[in-house]
Design an enzyme around this catalytic site. Sequence first.
Site, PDB file in Angstrom:
ATOM      1  N   TYR A  19      -6.536  35.755  11.225  1.00  0.00           N
ATOM      2  CA  TYR A  19      -6.800  34.423  10.666  1.00  0.00           C
ATOM      3  C   TYR A  19      -7.333  34.563   9.239  1.00  0.00           C
ATOM      4  O   TYR A  19      -6.855  33.904   8.317  1.00  0.00           O
ATOM      5  CB  TYR A  19      -7.810  33.670  11.538  1.00  0.00           C
ATOM      6  CG  TYR A  19      -8.159  32.306  10.984  1.00  0.00           C
ATOM      7  CD1 TYR A  19      -7.320  31.213  11.196  1.00  0.00           C
ATOM      8  CD2 TYR A  19      -9.319  32.105  10.228  1.00  0.00           C
ATOM      9  CE1 TYR A  19      -7.623  29.962  10.677  1.00  0.00           C
ATOM     10  CE2 TYR A  19      -9.630  30.858   9.696  1.00  0.00           C
ATOM     11  CZ  TYR A  19      -8.768  29.786   9.933  1.00  0.00           C
ATOM     12  OH  TYR A  19      -9.077  28.554   9.402  1.00  0.00           O
ATOM     13  N   SER A  43      -9.644  28.644   3.469  1.00  0.00           N
ATOM     14  CA  SER A  43     -10.880  28.767   4.263  1.00  0.00           C
ATOM     15  C   SER A  43     -11.852  29.640   3.483  1.00  0.00           C
ATOM     16  O   SER A  43     -11.418  30.509   2.700  1.00  0.00           O
ATOM     17  CB  SER A  43     -10.549  29.454   5.596  1.00  0.00           C
ATOM     18  OG  SER A  43     -11.734  29.860   6.256  1.00  0.00           O
TER      19      SER A  43
HETATM   20  N1  LIG Z   1     -12.503  23.445  11.003  1.00  0.00           N
HETATM   21  C1  LIG Z   1     -12.850  24.545  10.351  1.00  0.00           C
HETATM   22  O1  LIG Z   1     -13.925  25.118  10.582  1.00  0.00           O
HETATM   23  C2  LIG Z   1     -11.946  25.101   9.287  1.00  0.00           C
HETATM   24  C3  LIG Z   1     -12.472  26.021   8.385  1.00  0.00           C
HETATM   25  C4  LIG Z   1     -11.653  26.553   7.408  1.00  0.00           C
HETATM   26  C5  LIG Z   1     -10.323  26.165   7.334  1.00  0.00           C
HETATM   27  N2  LIG Z   1      -9.830  25.276   8.228  1.00  0.00           N
HETATM   28  C6  LIG Z   1      -8.419  24.924   8.141  1.00  0.00           C
HETATM   29  O2  LIG Z   1      -8.276  23.532   8.094  1.00  0.00           O
HETATM   30  C7  LIG Z   1      -6.981  23.178   8.572  1.00  0.00           C
HETATM   31  C8  LIG Z   1      -7.112  22.039   9.572  1.00  0.00           C
HETATM   32  O3  LIG Z   1      -7.775  22.511  10.721  1.00  0.00           O
HETATM   33  P1  LIG Z   1      -8.797  21.610  11.560  1.00  0.00           P
HETATM   34  O4  LIG Z   1     -10.103  22.275  11.473  1.00  0.00           O
HETATM   35  O5  LIG Z   1      -8.666  20.203  11.166  1.00  0.00           O
HETATM   36  O6  LIG Z   1      -8.290  21.859  13.056  1.00  0.00           O
HETATM   37  P2  LIG Z   1      -7.309  21.010  13.974  1.00  0.00           P
HETATM   38  O7  LIG Z   1      -7.874  19.674  14.290  1.00  0.00           O
HETATM   39  O8  LIG Z   1      -6.947  21.916  15.109  1.00  0.00           O
HETATM   40  O9  LIG Z   1      -6.054  20.766  13.037  1.00  0.00           O
HETATM   41  C9  LIG Z   1      -4.978  21.653  12.938  1.00  0.00           C
HETATM   42  C10 LIG Z   1      -3.722  20.799  12.889  1.00  0.00           C
HETATM   43  O10 LIG Z   1      -2.608  21.644  12.689  1.00  0.00           O
HETATM   44  C11 LIG Z   1      -1.544  21.203  13.495  1.00  0.00           C
HETATM   45  N3  LIG Z   1      -0.669  22.329  13.805  1.00  0.00           N
HETATM   46  C12 LIG Z   1      -1.004  23.505  14.376  1.00  0.00           C
HETATM   47  N4  LIG Z   1       0.076  24.292  14.496  1.00  0.00           N
HETATM   48  C13 LIG Z   1       1.123  23.580  13.986  1.00  0.00           C
HETATM   49  C14 LIG Z   1       2.502  23.830  13.847  1.00  0.00           C
HETATM   50  N5  LIG Z   1       3.060  24.980  14.257  1.00  0.00           N
HETATM   51  N6  LIG Z   1       3.277  22.890  13.269  1.00  0.00           N
HETATM   52  C15 LIG Z   1       2.739  21.740  12.851  1.00  0.00           C
HETATM   53  N7  LIG Z   1       1.444  21.419  12.968  1.00  0.00           N
HETATM   54  C16 LIG Z   1       0.644  22.336  13.543  1.00  0.00           C
HETATM   55  C17 LIG Z   1      -2.202  20.618  14.756  1.00  0.00           C
HETATM   56  O11 LIG Z   1      -1.420  19.595  15.318  1.00  0.00           O
HETATM   57  P3  LIG Z   1      -0.463  19.834  16.583  1.00  0.00           P
HETATM   58  O12 LIG Z   1      -1.216  20.660  17.556  1.00  0.00           O
HETATM   59  O13 LIG Z   1      -0.149  18.452  17.060  1.00  0.00           O
HETATM   60  O14 LIG Z   1       0.742  20.507  16.037  1.00  0.00           O
HETATM   61  C18 LIG Z   1      -3.492  20.044  14.202  1.00  0.00           C
HETATM   62  O15 LIG Z   1      -3.349  18.661  13.911  1.00  0.00           O
HETATM   63  C19 LIG Z   1      -6.386  24.455   9.170  1.00  0.00           C
HETATM   64  O16 LIG Z   1      -5.497  25.044   8.225  1.00  0.00           O
HETATM   65  C20 LIG Z   1      -7.597  25.340   9.350  1.00  0.00           C
HETATM   66  O17 LIG Z   1      -7.262  26.716   9.325  1.00  0.00           O
HETATM   67  C21 LIG Z   1     -10.611  24.724   9.196  1.00  0.00           C
END
Ligand SMILES: NC(=O)c1ccc[n+]([C@@H]2O[C@H](COP(=O)([O-])OP(=O)(O)OC[C@H]3O[C@@H](n4cnc5c(N)ncnc54)[C@H](OP(=O)(O)O)[C@@H]3O)[C@@H](O)[C@H]2O)c1
Length: 248
Positions: free
Chosen positions: A151, A138
């Site tokens: 985080y 991130s």
């Molecule tokens: N969106 C942003 O602004 C942003 C910015 C910087 C970094 N990121 C990073 O990008 C990545 C993806 O996030 P996103 O933004 O796409 O949000 P998201 O749609 O909430 O995706 C997160 C995914 O992680 C899975 N997950 C969470 N806990 C888990 C566990 N214990 N075991 C297995 N799977 C798990 C969730 O699926 P289930 O709930 O079905 O398990 C979900 O599909 C994350 O690492 C996040 O920190 C996002």
Amino acid sequence: MQHTGNTILITGGGSGIGQALAHRWHDAGNHVIITGRRRQALDAAIAGRPRMSAYVLDVTADDDVAAFARQVVADHPSLNVLVNNAGVYSAEKPTAQRDLGAAQRMIATNVLGPIRMIDALVDHLSRQAGAAIINVSSGLAFVPLPGAPTYSASKAAIHSYTAALRPLLAGKVEVIEIVPPQVQTELTPGQSQDPDSMPLAAFVDEVLALLQADPTPAEVCVERVRYFREAEAKGQFDQALQMLAQYS
Ligand SMILES: NC(=O)c1ccc[n+]([C@@H]2O[C@H](COP(=O)([O-])OP(=O)(O)OC[C@H]3O[C@@H](n4cnc5c(N)ncnc54)[C@H](OP(=O)(O)O)[C@@H]3O)[C@@H](O)[C@H]2O)c1
């Protein structure tokens, strides 16, 4: 990283960034395996896509990850790319004593999750041609959001772990970091509608274009995240931190 003909495993591939990458890689001629905790989300993500597979997996569970790794390698011996994308976010107020459950969950998922997945699959990946490990960090790894200190620290940790792994696996497995800015997903409720967050499709387009470079960049930083990635090097860290403090 080769762009087609891979077998790619994406944790957290049932929604958001993971799902968008999964679909784009699948469209490009890769076999894509997604994992997550919610069966329904995974089934919806693979519906109508014949070279996609899904497994329920909680990356915080040691025994489940070990059993999953054995199964996925048996089912898909050509697996050559691991994308550690699963992550959770919670805002926190660390200025008074509180329940540390959310902090523990973030470390277990965002830090130990990728470490556990890499441990379970590194021997297999090291034997594959065109192997890669891609970790999703991130912009907050580089300038922390004061309202989300655990985080931010979890992402700084995964940045550091990724950098350390890269020379150790050089020549065997490419080690790549994707550094997202704030993107329109449901990482936090309502964020997918936030006009200040980067649209998901535009983010994934830019990531895939950057990944086309040869050699593959060690860090995939879209334009929107460069300010945070470069803040310290450019002497703008304090200014960036103050700016983020306003949102806390
Ligand atoms: N969106 C942003 O602004 C942003 C910015 C910087 C970094 N990121 C990073 O990008 C990545 C993806 O996030 P996103 O933004 O796409 O949000 P998201 O749609 O909430 O995706 C997160 C995914 O992680 C899975 N997950 C969470 N806990 C888990 C566990 N214990 N075991 C297995 N799977 C798990 C969730 O699926 P289930 O709930 O079905 O398990 C979900 O599909 C994350 O690492 C996040 O920190 C996002």
